[in-house]
Design a protein around this motif. Structure first.
Motif, PDB file in Angstrom:
ATOM      1  N   ARG A 132       0.182  14.616   8.146  1.00 35.77           N
ATOM      2  CA  ARG A 132      -1.024  13.952   7.628  1.00 35.77           C
ATOM      3  C   ARG A 132      -0.951  12.447   7.874  1.00 35.77           C
ATOM      4  O   ARG A 132       0.122  11.842   7.832  1.00 35.77           O
ATOM      5  CB  ARG A 132      -1.192  14.199   6.125  1.00 35.77           C
ATOM      6  CG  ARG A 132      -1.216  15.654   5.681  1.00 35.77           C
ATOM      7  CD  ARG A 132      -2.315  16.495   6.274  1.00 35.77           C
ATOM      8  NE  ARG A 132      -3.667  16.136   5.905  1.00 35.77           N
ATOM      9  CZ  ARG A 132      -4.351  16.668   4.895  1.00 35.77           C
ATOM     10  NH1 ARG A 132      -3.800  17.586   4.115  1.00 35.77           N
ATOM     11  NH2 ARG A 132      -5.584  16.283   4.662  1.00 35.77           N
ATOM     12  N   LYS A 133      -2.106  11.836   8.083  1.00 36.98           N
ATOM     13  CA  LYS A 133      -2.224  10.387   8.234  1.00 36.98           C
ATOM     14  C   LYS A 133      -2.668   9.816   6.900  1.00 36.98           C
ATOM     15  O   LYS A 133      -3.590  10.336   6.274  1.00 36.98           O
ATOM     16  CB  LYS A 133      -3.247  10.038   9.310  1.00 36.98           C
ATOM     17  CG  LYS A 133      -2.833  10.449  10.690  1.00 36.98           C
ATOM     18  CD  LYS A 133      -3.904  10.116  11.707  1.00 36.98           C
ATOM     19  CE  LYS A 133      -3.458  10.619  13.062  1.00 36.98           C
ATOM     20  NZ  LYS A 133      -4.549  10.621  14.012  1.00 36.98           N
ATOM     21  N   MET A 134      -2.007   8.723   6.477  1.00 41.09           N
ATOM     22  CA  MET A 134      -2.336   8.097   5.197  1.00 41.09           C
ATOM     23  C   MET A 134      -2.150   6.589   5.261  1.00 41.09           C
ATOM     24  O   MET A 134      -1.292   6.085   5.980  1.00 41.09           O
ATOM     25  CB  MET A 134      -1.451   8.638   4.069  1.00 41.09           C
ATOM     26  CG  MET A 134      -1.686  10.077   3.706  1.00 41.09           C
ATOM     27  SD  MET A 134      -0.640  10.616   2.324  1.00 41.09           S
ATOM     28  CE  MET A 134      -1.463   9.790   0.952  1.00 41.09           C
ATOM     29  N   ALA A 135      -2.942   5.906   4.444  1.00 44.60           N
ATOM     30  CA  ALA A 135      -2.720   4.493   4.167  1.00 44.60           C
ATOM     31  C   ALA A 135      -1.896   4.415   2.890  1.00 44.60           C
ATOM     32  O   ALA A 135      -2.021   5.261   2.006  1.00 44.60           O
ATOM     33  CB  ALA A 135      -4.043   3.772   3.977  1.00 44.60           C
ATOM     34  N   THR A 136      -1.076   3.426   2.805  1.00 39.10           N
ATOM     35  CA  THR A 136      -0.315   3.125   1.601  1.00 39.10           C
ATOM     36  C   THR A 136       0.140   1.687   1.714  1.00 39.10           C
ATOM     37  O   THR A 136      -0.020   1.057   2.770  1.00 39.10           O
ATOM     38  CB  THR A 136       0.889   4.081   1.420  1.00 39.10           C
ATOM     39  OG1 THR A 136       1.544   3.774   0.187  1.00 39.10           O
ATOM     40  CG2 THR A 136       1.879   3.992   2.552  1.00 39.10           C
ATOM     41  N   ASP A 159      -8.198  11.880   6.329  1.00 42.48           N
ATOM     42  CA  ASP A 159      -7.568  12.952   7.095  1.00 42.48           C
ATOM     43  C   ASP A 159      -7.975  14.260   6.420  1.00 42.48           C
ATOM     44  O   ASP A 159      -7.321  14.737   5.489  1.00 42.48           O
ATOM     45  CB  ASP A 159      -6.055  12.779   7.107  1.00 42.48           C
ATOM     46  CG  ASP A 159      -5.351  13.799   8.002  1.00 42.48           C
ATOM     47  OD1 ASP A 159      -5.981  14.801   8.391  1.00 42.48           O
ATOM     48  OD2 ASP A 159      -4.157  13.592   8.295  1.00 42.48           O
ATOM     49  N   GLY A 160      -9.111  14.802   6.855  1.00 42.88           N
ATOM     50  CA  GLY A 160      -9.628  16.022   6.244  1.00 42.88           C
ATOM     51  C   GLY A 160     -10.029  15.770   4.802  1.00 42.88           C
ATOM     52  O   GLY A 160     -10.874  14.927   4.520  1.00 42.88           O
ATOM     53  N   ASN A 161      -9.380  16.487   3.872  1.00 36.91           N
ATOM     54  CA  ASN A 161      -9.683  16.364   2.441  1.00 36.91           C
ATOM     55  C   ASN A 161      -8.928  15.226   1.760  1.00 36.91           C
ATOM     56  O   ASN A 161      -9.072  15.010   0.566  1.00 36.91           O
ATOM     57  CB  ASN A 161      -9.328  17.672   1.722  1.00 36.91           C
ATOM     58  CG  ASN A 161      -7.831  17.959   1.763  1.00 36.91           C
ATOM     59  OD1 ASN A 161      -7.180  17.788   2.794  1.00 36.91           O
ATOM     60  ND2 ASN A 161      -7.288  18.397   0.654  1.00 36.91           N
ATOM     61  N   LEU A 162      -8.140  14.490   2.524  1.00 34.47           N
ATOM     62  CA  LEU A 162      -7.265  13.447   1.989  1.00 34.47           C
ATOM     63  C   LEU A 162      -7.799  12.065   2.355  1.00 34.47           C
ATOM     64  O   LEU A 162      -7.958  11.742   3.537  1.00 34.47           O
ATOM     65  CB  LEU A 162      -5.851  13.637   2.551  1.00 34.47           C
ATOM     66  CG  LEU A 162      -4.791  12.613   2.208  1.00 34.47           C
ATOM     67  CD1 LEU A 162      -4.558  12.533   0.706  1.00 34.47           C
ATOM     68  CD2 LEU A 162      -3.490  12.958   2.937  1.00 34.47           C
ATOM     69  N   VAL A 163      -8.077  11.251   1.327  1.00 38.00           N
ATOM     70  CA  VAL A 163      -8.572   9.886   1.523  1.00 38.00           C
ATOM     71  C   VAL A 163      -7.569   8.937   0.871  1.00 38.00           C
ATOM     72  O   VAL A 163      -7.142   9.166  -0.260  1.00 38.00           O
ATOM     73  CB  VAL A 163      -9.970   9.704   0.884  1.00 38.00           C
ATOM     74  CG1 VAL A 163     -10.481   8.293   1.118  1.00 38.00           C
ATOM     75  CG2 VAL A 163     -10.950  10.735   1.429  1.00 38.00           C
ATOM     76  N   SER A 164      -7.201   7.874   1.581  1.00 40.11           N
ATOM     77  CA  SER A 164      -6.188   6.973   1.037  1.00 40.11           C
ATOM     78  C   SER A 164      -6.480   5.524   1.386  1.00 40.11           C
ATOM     79  O   SER A 164      -7.159   5.215   2.359  1.00 40.11           O
ATOM     80  CB  SER A 164      -4.793   7.371   1.549  1.00 40.11           C
ATOM     81  OG  SER A 164      -4.773   7.427   2.967  1.00 40.11           O
ATOM     82  N   GLY A 165      -5.929   4.641   0.532  1.00 40.39           N
ATOM     83  CA  GLY A 165      -6.013   3.204   0.727  1.00 40.39           C
ATOM     84  C   GLY A 165      -4.662   2.578   0.443  1.00 40.39           C
ATOM     85  O   GLY A 165      -3.788   3.206  -0.152  1.00 40.39           O
TER      86      GLY A 165
END
Length: 187
Positions: A132-136, A159-165
């Motif tokens: 999965r791709k994520m921001a953090t 990334d699909g159902n995953l949203v991040s900041g």
């Protein structure tokens, strides 16, 4: 008709703005935020900022928040989505077996998930970020990558159902797309 419920995951030292901005945005969108934590009690949140001239994060005491439910009592199928707040709390609460159970459920069921800052430590520990791709926040890049995820240094990563900041500074970028996913899921 009752508002659809969304879990907001916290513990002592959850970041105040990371938590409160999405909490109130959920209410504005017609959802009922349900604060979940290790125990049903009041939790002390903090404020985090890297002050000019500092190379590390300074921490101040922030507001407190009341947990509506303990992790052990959560039936994840009762909720349309989940939010992993930042701050120092995820570093400690990620080892809670019930939180791991809850986290795995939302990823397996492809329900809307949002994460900010150190919140990534929870799905990383639960082995849910692989591929999965994520921001953090950059200091959590290692946690994400060692668990098979890909770090993206952007204010909003979907990334699909995953949203991040990355931090609360990105709330205006990633919270609205997550709420849009929640609205779609709630039908």
């Amino acid at each position: 008709m009752a508002a659809k419920q969304v879990l907001v995951i916290v513990g002592d030292a959850s970041e105040t703005i990371d938590t409160m901005y999405p909490y109130y945005r959920l209410i504005e969108a017609g959802f009922q935020p349900v604060v979940a934590a290790p125990e049903k009690r009041r939790y002390q949140m903090v404020l985090h900022e890297i002050k000019p001239g500092w190379t590390i994060t300074k921490e101040w005491e922030g507001y407190s928040i009341e947990a509506d439910i303990a992790f052990k009592d959560v039936n994840p199928s009762d909720y349309v989505g989940i939010f992993f707040s930042g701050g120092r709390a995820p570093e400690y609460i990620r080892y809670d077996e019930d939180l791991v159970r809850i986290t795995k459920y939302f990823f397996a069921e492809n329900k809307p998930i949002a994460s900010v800052c150190h919140g990534v430590e929870i799905p990383a520990y639960a082995d849910c970020v692989r591929g999965r791709k994520m921001a953090t926040v950059p200091k959590c890049q290692f946690d994400l990558e060692i668990c098979g995820g890909t770090f993206v240094n952007e204010p909003c990563v979907i990334d699909g159902n995953l949203v991040s900041g990355r931090t609360y500074h990105d709330s205006g970028h990633f919270v609205a797309p997550w709420i849009e996913l929640l609205l779609q899921a709630a039908g």
